[in-house]
Design an enzyme around this catalytic site. Structure first.
Site, PDB file in Angstrom:
ATOM      1  CE1 TYR A 155      -3.853   2.169   0.389  1.00  0.00           C
ATOM      2  CE2 TYR A 155      -2.623   3.213   2.585  1.00  0.00           C
ATOM      3  CZ  TYR A 155      -3.895   3.165   1.546  1.00  0.00           C
ATOM      4  OH  TYR A 155      -4.750   4.120   1.732  1.00  0.00           O
ATOM      5  CE  LYS A 159      -4.077   4.769  -1.975  1.00  0.00           C
ATOM      6  NZ  LYS A 159      -4.778   5.187  -2.941  1.00  0.00           N
TER       7      LYS A 159
END
Length: 304
Positions: A155, A159
């Site tokens: 993640y 991002k």
């Protein structure tokens, strides 16, 4: 803010932040393609928008592949004749620490978040070019991509990569009038409920009860608190804003800096290992190292 005549796609819009973005864009007058892999919840959001007097259609492609991105852009063009705004919100979580993370956990997160942003951004940019430019790419990041986030290898990498795309695409699309910006949202959604100490606040938000003022002032509120930023960036009023990473949460808006050098030194002949050891241990770089530790949402207890 009037978005009448504009057409927007919001990926991963069946719940949480994506749902709030889609509803806010529709309230401002945009026609919205509500994408979600769970087509049933996407249709529920569409029904809510239409009941409120807005215009929307559901689309159920999985994000990540070129085919999925082309399908969602094609849906906008087929139903509404054009595309003006792409909000790349779709994502999944597979939280594991590094030593416990399987290949498939990493791959599915990167596929949905990072590759999904790439394919949707490319498909939208091609459509914008065909229409003469002046589109809006709104890429959804996370505080986890700006700082460390324990147990979120895939993640955080995705991002952080998304904000890299913001800067690169802003440069590439500037001449066409298309803007590219990143939104760094903090909100009390289902994803936030997994952070230690946050479950009670998420339940509070789910019941529609007021969020405590000190929490809101700390930068943590509901999904609706972030949606206004998305509507603004989609509008003509934001035509001069591009290449930015803007945080939103509760009562707080923040502009994140781009990475830059914080210290630099020259040494005749270059730097060997002994010179570096001296520079970092009481020398010129002493005290210059940057904070790296994991942080949670503003206003939330620190995670362990």
């Amino acid at each position: 803010m009037d978005l009448s005549g504009k057409v927007a796609v919001v990926t991963g819009a069946g719940r949480g932040l994506g749902r709030a973005y889609a509803q806010a864009l529709a309230r401002a007058g945009a026609a919205v393609v509500v994408n979600d892999l769970d087509l049933e919840v996407a249709q529920e959001v569409v029904a809510e928008i239409v009941a409120a007097g807005g215009s929307a259609v559901a689309e159920g492609s999985a994000m990540g592949s070129t085919e999925g991105a082309d399908a969602v852009v094609g849906k906008a063009v087929a139903e509404f004749g054009r595309l003006d705004v792409m909000v790349t919100n779709a994502g999944v979580l597979r939280d594991r620490t590094l030593l416990k993370m399987a290949d498939e956990d990493f791959d599915v997160v990167v596929q949905t978040h990072l590759r999904g942003t790439f394919t949707c951004g490319r498909a939208a940019a091609r459509q914008f070019k065909e229409q003469g430019g002046n589109g809006r790419l709104i890429l959804i990041g996370s505080p986890a991509g700006q700082r460390a986030s324990f147990g979120q290898t895939g993640y955080t990498a995705s991002k952080a990569g998304i904000i890299g795309l913001v800067r690169t695409w802003a440069a590439e699309l500037e001449r066409s009038g298309t803007t590219v910006n990143g939104v760094i949202p903090v909100a009390l959604t289902r994803m936030a409920a997994t952070i230690p100490g946050m479950a009670e606040l998420v339940e509070l938000a789910d019941r529609g009860e007021p969020i405590p003022a000190d929490v809101r002032q700390g930068g943590l509120g509901t999904a609706d608190d972030v949606a206004g930023l998305v509507v603004f960036l989609a509008s003509d009023a934001a035509a001069g804003i591009t290449g930015q990473a803007i945080g939103a949460g509760g009562d707080r808006i923040a502009i994140w800096s781009h990475p830059k050098e914080v210290a630099a030194e020259l040494r005749d002949g270059g730097w060997d290992a002994d010179a570096l050891a001296e520079a970092f241990s009481g020398g010129v770089f002493s005290g210059q190292l940057q904070e790296w530790r994991s942080t949670t949402a503003p206003g939330a207890p620190a995670s362990k």
